[in-house]
Design a protein around this motif. Structure first.
Motif, PDB file in Angstrom:
ATOM      1  N   SER A   1      -7.113  -3.161  -4.168  1.00 40.65           N
ATOM      2  CA  SER A   1      -5.981  -2.286  -4.483  1.00 40.65           C
ATOM      3  C   SER A   1      -5.924  -2.002  -5.977  1.00 40.65           C
ATOM      4  CB  SER A   1      -4.667  -2.897  -3.996  1.00 40.65           C
ATOM      5  OG  SER A   1      -4.429  -4.166  -4.572  1.00 40.65           O
TER       6      SER A   1
ATOM      7  N   CYS B   1       0.823  -1.209   0.000  1.00 39.51           N
ATOM      8  CA  CYS B   1       0.000   0.000   0.000  1.00 39.51           C
ATOM      9  C   CYS B   1       0.858   1.260   0.000  1.00 39.51           C
ATOM     10  CB  CYS B   1      -0.931   0.003   1.207  1.00 39.51           C
ATOM     11  SG  CYS B   1      -2.337  -1.120   1.055  1.00 39.51           S
TER      12      CYS B   1
ATOM     13  N   GLN C   1      -2.621   0.089   6.041  1.00 40.47           N
ATOM     14  CA  GLN C   1      -2.888  -0.255   4.640  1.00 40.47           C
ATOM     15  C   GLN C   1      -3.919   0.732   4.095  1.00 40.47           C
ATOM     16  OE1 GLN C   1      -3.625  -4.523   4.443  1.00 40.47           O
ATOM     17  NE2 GLN C   1      -1.933  -4.924   5.860  1.00 40.47           N
TER      18      GLN C   1
END
Length: 236
Positions: free
Chosen positions: A88, A42, A72
């Motif tokens: 993500s 991240c 994160q």
């Protein structure tokens, strides 16, 4: 070629005297595999996407937990229970629609490592376990692929760039340690900014490597202590 939209998107970095169209095209034509979409991932992923790396694959079988959110920062509270790789990828695609993002909800294993690593120019080791880290190293050494290592422990982090013609992770740590020797962050704890900083530095090293710029991390191990802001370099 870079489109007018891309010239505008990357205008600030293209204004750097040392960063010209050639460097931007090197990023656009590059393919990166990021193994792990946790704290390190991240930290690294948004800046790889924002800089214009043309193709990014994210490999992670984990799902988002509430305790992840302190470090994160690609994820939101509503994402708890969802796939890290898919969420993500979704966030990065929204950040930069001009690049190709693929999230794969799998772990890297001895069965698939060669397949995934062969498809990419550069790997980022953003994992949190030694088994996968040694698998990345050994596969990259065998296939002559570069990878960027990052790790954290309590208040300290470290990172390095391992290239086909240089030392490897096993040059530093020949034998995999046991879980008792180096406990996981679930046991010792971690302040969320630390993996963000180390992941960000991994992204910086990836960008420098792809663009053809040198860095001390290409020659050895870099360590960072968040308590006194000490960055040290150890030549291999």
């Amino acid at each position: 070629m870079l489109s007018d939209l891309e010239f505008e998107r990357y205008r600030k970095q293209l204004n750097l005297p040392e960063w010209r169209k050639q460097q931007q095209m090197a990023l656009k034509n590059a393919s990166i595999l990021v193994v792990g979409a946790g704290g390190l991932g991240c930290g690294a992923l948004p800046f790889l996407a924002a800089a214009g790396v043309g193709s990014i694959t994210i490999l992670d079988a984990d799902v988002i937990e509430l305790s992840n959110l302190a470090r994160q920062v690609l994820y939101r509270t509503a994402d708890v229970g969802a796939s890290k790789a898919l969420k993500s990828a979704e966030a990065l695609q929204a950040l930069n629609p001009t690049i190709a993002i693929q999230g794969i909800a799998e772990n890297l294993t001895s069965e698939n490592a060669a397949k995934y690593i062969a498809q990419h120019d550069l790997m980022l080791d953003c994992t949190d376990n030694f088994k996968t880290r040694y698998l990345i190293n050994d596969t990259c050494v065998e296939m002559k692929k570069p990878f960027i290592y990052g790790a954290i422990h309590a208040w300290e982090g470290q990172f390095a760039v391992f290239t086909p013609n240089g030392p490897s992770y096993r040059s530093l740590f020949p034998v995999e340690p046991s879980a008792q020797e180096i406990p996981a962050c679930d046991e010792v704890g971690v302040l969320g900014v630390l993996p963000g900083i180390i992941g960000l530095l991994q992204a910086k090293e990836a960008i420098f490597y792809l663009a053809g710029f040198g860095s001390p991390a290409q020659k050895g191990l870099m360590t960072f202590d968040i308590r006194d802001m000490r960055l040290s370099s150890f030549t291999l």
